[in-house]
Motif scaffolding. Structure first.
Motif, PDB file in Angstrom:
ATOM      1  N   PHE A   1      -2.702  -0.810 -11.406  1.00  0.00           N
ATOM      2  CA  PHE A   1      -2.214  -1.602 -10.294  1.00  0.00           C
ATOM      3  C   PHE A   1      -2.438  -3.063 -10.622  1.00  0.00           C
ATOM      4  O   PHE A   1      -3.519  -3.452 -11.038  1.00  0.00           O
ATOM      5  CB  PHE A   1      -2.944  -1.229  -9.002  1.00  0.00           C
TER       6      PHE A   1
ATOM      7  N   GLU B   1       5.381   2.594  -0.228  1.00  0.00           N
ATOM      8  CA  GLU B   1       5.066   1.269   0.334  1.00  0.00           C
ATOM      9  C   GLU B   1       6.281   0.692   1.062  1.00  0.00           C
ATOM     10  O   GLU B   1       6.151   0.109   2.134  1.00  0.00           O
ATOM     11  CB  GLU B   1       4.605   0.309  -0.761  1.00  0.00           C
TER      12      GLU B   1
ATOM     13  N   TYR C   1      -4.453   6.508  -4.304  1.00  0.00           N
ATOM     14  CA  TYR C   1      -4.614   5.577  -5.418  1.00  0.00           C
ATOM     15  C   TYR C   1      -5.607   6.101  -6.452  1.00  0.00           C
ATOM     16  O   TYR C   1      -5.408   5.912  -7.646  1.00  0.00           O
ATOM     17  CB  TYR C   1      -5.009   4.192  -4.907  1.00  0.00           C
ATOM     18  N   ARG C   2      -6.672   6.765  -6.002  1.00  0.00           N
ATOM     19  CA  ARG C   2      -7.605   7.361  -6.967  1.00  0.00           C
ATOM     20  C   ARG C   2      -6.897   8.413  -7.824  1.00  0.00           C
ATOM     21  O   ARG C   2      -7.096   8.469  -9.029  1.00  0.00           O
ATOM     22  CB  ARG C   2      -8.796   7.998  -6.244  1.00  0.00           C
TER      23      ARG C   2
ATOM     24  N   ILE D   1       4.966   5.665  -5.476  1.00  0.00           N
ATOM     25  CA  ILE D   1       4.056   4.764  -4.766  1.00  0.00           C
ATOM     26  C   ILE D   1       4.837   3.583  -4.189  1.00  0.00           C
ATOM     27  O   ILE D   1       4.664   3.218  -3.024  1.00  0.00           O
ATOM     28  CB  ILE D   1       2.922   4.291  -5.693  1.00  0.00           C
TER      29      ILE D   1
ATOM     30  N   VAL E   1      -8.549   0.003  -3.142  1.00  0.00           N
ATOM     31  CA  VAL E   1      -7.759   0.922  -3.960  1.00  0.00           C
ATOM     32  C   VAL E   1      -8.590   2.136  -4.355  1.00  0.00           C
ATOM     33  O   VAL E   1      -8.133   3.273  -4.262  1.00  0.00           O
ATOM     34  CB  VAL E   1      -7.181   0.211  -5.205  1.00  0.00           C
TER      35      VAL E   1
ATOM     36  N   ASP F   1      -9.039   4.811  -1.520  1.00  0.00           N
ATOM     37  CA  ASP F   1      -7.874   5.565  -1.068  1.00  0.00           C
ATOM     38  C   ASP F   1      -7.598   6.725  -2.021  1.00  0.00           C
ATOM     39  O   ASP F   1      -7.444   6.527  -3.223  1.00  0.00           O
ATOM     40  CB  ASP F   1      -6.668   4.626  -1.002  1.00  0.00           C
TER      41      ASP F   1
END
Length: 171
Positions: A148, A78, A138-139, A74, A132, A135
């Motif tokens: 997070f 980013e 993210y789920r 992740i 969050v 998305d």
């Protein structure tokens, strides 16, 4: 500048080398300086080497895509997407994103001191939870118990971290 992981570099190198080997094999067939036996051998091995390298590159890519989500993946995603620090709006700057053992931490700086910090914190928590949880990436990460943390630092002091825990995204 985009960030390339070692896996990305390996995939690109294997794909490129495979294409070069294929090209070398095919151009050998038209060469006038080689004997027919050598042309056939260069063509055969160029084709074989090229296909093997391309298939290996595709396999590494598929393995990377199919492997479980990790905080490191992740954070790398980013870093590929944005260059930090980055201004989000007139008063907020995104400073960093870092991977922990089972968490991803985002750090921001709020340049203006709000009158109601608790109100701002509640609004941020609601906005963060909605974005969050909306998305899919993210789920999926939250389902794997990756949390997070969103840390908003103010110019005069640090407000307590705003943390999204795995239980907050349902479904």
């Amino acid at each position: 500048m985009p960030y390339f992981s070692p896996t990305d570099v390996a995939i690109l190198v294997l794909g490129g080398a495979g294409l070069i080997a294929l090209y070398g094999g095919f151009t050998a067939r038209k060469s006038s300086r080689m004997t027919p036996e050598k042309k056939a051998r260069v063509f055969k091995y160029g084709l074989l080497a090229g296909l093997v390298m391309i298939v290996l590159g595709i396999s590494i890519y598929a393995w990377e895509i199919m492997s479980p989500i990790t905080p490191e993946k992740i954070a790398r995603a980013e870093h590929r997407r944005v260059t930090l620090p980055m201004d989000i709006d007139a008063i907020t700057r995104w400073d960093s994103v870092e991977a922990g053992a089972q968490s991803v931490s985002y750090a921001y700086t709020v340049r203006r001191i709000p009158r109601d910090r608790d109100g701002l914190a509640n609004a941020l928590r609601q906005q963060i939870t909605q974005s969050v949880c909306a998305d899919k990436l993210y789920r999926d990460a939250v389902k794997q118990h990756i949390s997070f943390e969103f840390v908003y630092k103010f110019t005069d002091e640090t407000y307590p971290a705003i943390t999204l825990s795995p239980g907050e995204c349902v479904g």
